[in-house]
Design a protein around this motif. Structure first.
Motif, short mmCIF file in Angstrom:
data_model
loop_
_atom_site.label_atom_id
_atom_site.label_comp_id
_atom_site.label_asym_id
_atom_site.label_seq_id
_atom_site.Cartn_x
_atom_site.Cartn_y
_atom_site.Cartn_z
N MET A 131 0.82 -1.20 0.00
CA MET A 131 0.00 0.00 0.00
C MET A 131 0.86 1.26 0.00
O MET A 131 0.52 2.27 -0.64
N GLU A 132 1.99 1.22 0.71
CA GLU A 132 2.90 2.37 0.70
C GLU A 132 3.49 2.59 -0.69
O GLU A 132 3.61 3.73 -1.15
N ASP A 133 3.85 1.51 -1.37
CA ASP A 133 4.37 1.63 -2.73
C ASP A 133 3.32 2.23 -3.66
O ASP A 133 3.63 3.07 -4.52
N ILE A 134 2.08 1.79 -3.50
CA ILE A 134 1.01 2.33 -4.35
C ILE A 134 0.82 3.82 -4.10
O ILE A 134 0.65 4.61 -5.04
N ALA A 135 0.88 4.24 -2.82
CA ALA A 135 0.73 5.66 -2.50
C ALA A 135 1.87 6.48 -3.09
O ALA A 135 1.65 7.58 -3.62
N GLU A 136 3.10 5.97 -3.01
CA GLU A 136 4.23 6.69 -3.57
C GLU A 136 4.12 6.83 -5.09
O GLU A 136 4.38 7.89 -5.66
N GLN A 137 3.71 5.75 -5.75
CA GLN A 137 3.55 5.80 -7.19
C GLN A 137 2.44 6.77 -7.59
O GLN A 137 2.55 7.48 -8.61
N LYS A 138 1.39 6.85 -6.78
CA LYS A 138 0.30 7.78 -7.06
C LYS A 138 0.79 9.23 -6.94
O LYS A 138 0.48 10.07 -7.80
N ASP A 139 1.54 9.54 -5.88
CA ASP A 139 2.07 10.89 -5.70
C ASP A 139 3.01 11.27 -6.85
O ASP A 139 2.97 12.39 -7.36
N LEU A 140 3.86 10.32 -7.25
CA LEU A 140 4.78 10.59 -8.34
C LEU A 140 4.04 10.86 -9.65
O LEU A 140 4.39 11.77 -10.42
N ALA A 141 2.99 10.10 -9.88
CA ALA A 141 2.20 10.30 -11.10
C ALA A 141 1.52 11.68 -11.10
O ALA A 141 1.45 12.35 -12.13
N GLU A 142 1.04 12.11 -9.94
CA GLU A 142 0.42 13.44 -9.85
C GLU A 142 1.43 14.55 -10.09
O GLU A 142 1.14 15.54 -10.78
N GLU A 143 2.65 14.41 -9.54
CA GLU A 143 3.68 15.41 -9.75
C GLU A 143 4.07 15.51 -11.23
O GLU A 143 4.24 16.61 -11.77
#
Length: 234
Positions: A131-143
């Motif tokens: 879940m932490e990896d998914i959250a990090e990937q989501k933030d990176l995609a938004e940036e």
């Protein structure tokens, strides 16, 4: 031969296989139907014996007493039948509930195995890490999306003062277009008629002075109209 007979005769009979739960339930239902029919029959017989006893009455006590005796026997059989029906119904309900419980347990057991296979040995830490990896990937995609959609490089190429000057020029151009069309479409004021003959004496002098003043006023009005861009009514 006798020894052989003894050998085969002493063999124990094979136990019959117990019926399945569903077979037992069906047998109990069939027995219930039979007992219900018997119950209805006994109830009719009791009514008939009562009618026979009433028919003979005291006039024929012997037949009336026989009818009442048969009625009591039917009532006894009816009570036994009713008790048997209750026992069979209780047993059938127990079997049906047990069968349902077994099916539920089978389904739950299968679901538990399927869930275990689906998790495939994952534990709580693995889930949290995922879940932490998914959250990090989501933030990176938004940036990345924000960086791509932001026109920062294009905004830096223009100065605010230049843009304001261009805006003022556009406003002046729009103003000139609007009022220029208004001036072009406005009719010029009509000039006064010039007298066709010259008058003499004081009257001619007075008329000339009045005409000169009228012309001066008209010229002044024309000058004001040309400078303001508005129509002057004379």
């Amino acid at each position: 031969l006798r020894a052989n007979m003894g050998l085969f005769g002493n063999k124990k009979k094979k136990k019959e296989a117990a019926p399945t739960t569903q077979e037992s339930i069906e047998q109990l239902r069939d027995l219930e139907d039979q007992l219900l029919k018997k119950q209805n029959y006994l109830e009719r017989k009791i009514q008939e014996e009562v009618a026979t006893a009433v028919k003979h009455g005291t006039a024929n006590k012997k037949e009336a007493l026989k009818a009442l005796n048969r009625k009591r026997q039917h009532e006894k059989n009816l009570a036994q039948t009713f008790g048997t029906l209750q026992t069979i119904e209780f047993q059938r309900n127990s079997l049906e509930n047990a069968s349902s419980n077994v099916e539920v347990l089978k389904v739950m057991s299968g679901a538990s195995k399927s869930l275990k296979n689906a998790l495939n040995g994952m534990n709580e830490d693995d889930v949290h890490n995922m879940m932490e990896d998914i959250a990090e990937q989501k933030d990176l995609a938004e940036e990345i999306g924000n960086a791509i959609s932001s026109p920062a490089g294009f905004q830096a190429a223009f100065d605010d003062d230049e843009l304001l000057a261009e805006l003022e020029a556009l406003e002046l151009e729009d103003f000139d277009k609007e009022y220029g069309q208004q001036v072009d479409s406005t009719p010029l004021p009509s000039l006064p008629d010039v007298p066709s003959r010259v008058m003499t004496g004081a009257s001619s002098s007075s008329v000339a002075s009045s005409s000169k003043k009228k012309v001066d006023d008209d010229l002044e009005a024309l000058t004001n109209w040309a400078s303001d861009g508005q129509v002057m009514k004379l």
